[in-house]
Design an enzyme around this catalytic site. Structure first.
Site, mmCIF file in Angstrom:
data_model
loop_
_atom_site.group_PDB
_atom_site.id
_atom_site.type_symbol
_atom_site.label_atom_id
_atom_site.label_comp_id
_atom_site.label_asym_id
_atom_site.label_seq_id
_atom_site.Cartn_x
_atom_site.Cartn_y
_atom_site.Cartn_z
ATOM 1 N N TRP A 102 0.923 -1.301 -0.450
ATOM 2 C CA TRP A 102 0.063 -0.002 0.229
ATOM 3 C C TRP A 102 0.528 0.911 -0.018
ATOM 4 O O TRP A 102 0.270 2.276 -0.169
ATOM 5 C CB TRP A 102 -0.914 0.005 1.104
ATOM 6 N N ASP A 172 -1.261 6.166 6.481
ATOM 7 C CA ASP A 172 -2.776 5.589 5.541
ATOM 8 C C ASP A 172 -3.088 4.326 7.456
ATOM 9 O O ASP A 172 -2.245 3.548 6.579
ATOM 10 C CB ASP A 172 -1.869 5.205 4.401
ATOM 11 N N LYS A 196 -11.933 -2.082 7.901
ATOM 12 C CA LYS A 196 -11.801 -2.438 8.208
ATOM 13 C C LYS A 196 -11.895 -2.392 9.726
ATOM 14 O O LYS A 196 -12.630 -3.746 10.288
ATOM 15 C CB LYS A 196 -10.110 -2.475 7.410
HETATM 16 N N1 PMP Z 1 -4.643 1.393 2.132
HETATM 17 C C1 PMP Z 1 -4.294 -0.119 2.720
HETATM 18 C C2 PMP Z 1 -4.116 -0.191 4.540
HETATM 19 C C3 PMP Z 1 -4.873 -0.754 2.484
HETATM 20 O O1 PMP Z 1 -5.076 -2.173 3.382
HETATM 21 C C4 PMP Z 1 -6.437 -0.884 1.252
HETATM 22 C C5 PMP Z 1 -7.231 -1.392 1.389
HETATM 23 N N2 PMP Z 1 -7.314 -2.787 1.716
HETATM 24 C C6 PMP Z 1 -5.985 0.649 0.490
HETATM 25 C C7 PMP Z 1 -5.372 1.910 1.469
HETATM 26 C C8 PMP Z 1 -7.052 1.183 -0.244
HETATM 27 O O2 PMP Z 1 -8.111 0.803 -0.167
HETATM 28 P P1 PMP Z 1 -9.288 1.354 -1.322
HETATM 29 O O3 PMP Z 1 -9.410 0.323 -2.034
HETATM 30 O O4 PMP Z 1 -10.546 1.377 -0.051
HETATM 31 O O5 PMP Z 1 -8.847 2.560 -1.509
#
Ligand code: PMP
Length: 361
Positions: A102, A172, A196
């Site tokens: 991520w 994040d 989550k």
């Molecule tokens: N950052 C993290 C740490 C994540 O776990 C996720 C999704 N699993 C995201 C960003 C992306 O999230 P989204 O699909 O809601 O854009």
């Protein structure tokens, strides 16, 4: 069929009490004589919900008065791009610490918008350890330092908030927000997708220090401009009202469970129990992450014989242990242990794993 124990990575388990309450008041919410999803976001009743949810979140995280709380949309991914748009732009350095998938994605979205520099990257260790703070290359004039406190796929988590001096720290926290107590004062900005630990997907919660909002460029389209969202109490346009409502129930549930100290202790116990089972399996199961960087929220593990993966998934599913398949980037299995996953669920998983190892080891 009855509900199973849900170890999904996200969208993920929601506290059963929250789901029951949402179910009970789905048709007729409070004084509305309609569903919460059927009423105006600008009306008195929704405004009260919005104010109370912010108040509950402030109390859970002890958010100081000089931080704004925003309820936004777009998923964390949209904010990978929107954060540099608001705070960096092309001529400003933005430092990124990459400890997994991520963080890499955040870099990729920011690349064309800011002068992105990689302060540290754990890719050489395949993201199995957090790089020591004294190995990072930071710029004192950077617009911000971005990092991912918990990497959902690789299962690595910072156990402490890194010190980056006076440069605003941007986190994040999609997969670890509200999982333990946190000192918000150490951050310039925190953002998290809701699917989550906060509730349903489609909502992003952001906590941002007020002085940073003064940096948002005036020529940005309003809908991308965080200062505009803040000035309009997250109602620049129609918010995700149902997601916001679910979040409000989750915040109340967390307060009722004793707040983040109690939740943090429970999360520690859950993670310790599962890691102990993996480490004590005589090599049948393996978690690749260095112990000091192991996540409390996401526990990836492999089986000594990959040929057993399909059978493990089939049998675990039949035993009511759901969504254990790992992400393809790391393979094997992954158990996500978010707040709504009970200690009982983790015991059931560890017992199943012990039994499976006995039968096939
Ligand atoms: N950052 C993290 C740490 C994540 O776990 C996720 C999704 N699993 C995201 C960003 C992306 O999230 P989204 O699909 O809601 O854009």
């Amino acid at each position: 069929m009855s509900r199973g124990y849900n170890f999904a990575a996200g969208p993920a388990a929601v506290p059963e009490a929250v789901l029951r309450q949402a179910q009970a008041e789905l048709l007729d919410w409070g004084q509305a004589r309609a569903s919460v999803m059927e009423i105006s976001h600008r009306g008195k009743l929704f405004a009260e919900l919005a104010a109370e949810s912010e108040c509950d979140l402030r109390s859970l995280l002890d958010i100081p008065g000089n931080y704004k709380v925003l309820f936004l949309q777009g998923g964390a991914t949209q904010h990978f791009a929107q954060i540099p748009m608001n705070f960096a732009r092309r001529d400003r350095i933005a430092d990124y610490v990459v400890t997994g998938h991520w963080g890499e994605k955040a870099v990729r979205e920011a690349w064309t918008l800011a002068d992105v520099r990689i302060a540290a990257n754990s890719d050489a260790s395949r993201h199995t350890a957090i790089p020591a703070r004294d190995t990072w290359t930071l710029h004192a004039d950077a617009a911000y330092v971005h990092y991912t406190p918990n990497e959902t796929i690789h299962g690595v988590e910072f156990q402490h908030v890194p010190d980056v001096g006076n440069v605003p720290l941007v986190a994040d926290m999609s997969s670890d927000i509200l999982s333990r107590p946190l000192d918000v004062r150490k951050f310039g900005l925190i953002y998290a997708g809701a699917q989550k630990n906060i509730g349903a997907s489609g909502l992003v919660v952001m906590i941002v220090r007020e002085d940073l909002l003064e940096r948002c460029p005036k020529d940005l389209p309003k809908i991308f401009n965080y200062a505009e969202h803040a000035a309009n109490d997250s109602m620049l346009n129609t918010p995700n009202t149902f997601g916001w409502y679910l979040a409000s129930l989750v915040f109340k549930w967390l307060l009722g469970e004793g707040g983040l100290v109690a939740i943090g202790e429970r999360n520690r116990a859950k993670a310790e129990h599962l890691y102990a089972g993996i480490d004590g399996s005589g090599g049948f199961y393996r978690n690749p992450v260095e112990p000091a960087s192991r996540s409390w929220m996401n526990v990836p593990f492999t089986l000594f014989d990959e040929e057993l993966n399909a059978l493990f998934l089939k049998e675990s599913e039949a035993a009511g242990l759901l969504a254990l398949k790992g992400h393809k980037a790391v393979g094997g299995m992954r158990a996500s242990l978010y707040n709504a996953v009970t200690l009982e669920a983790v015991h059931a998983l560890a017992d199943f794993m012990r039994d499976f190892a006995k039968r096939y080891g």
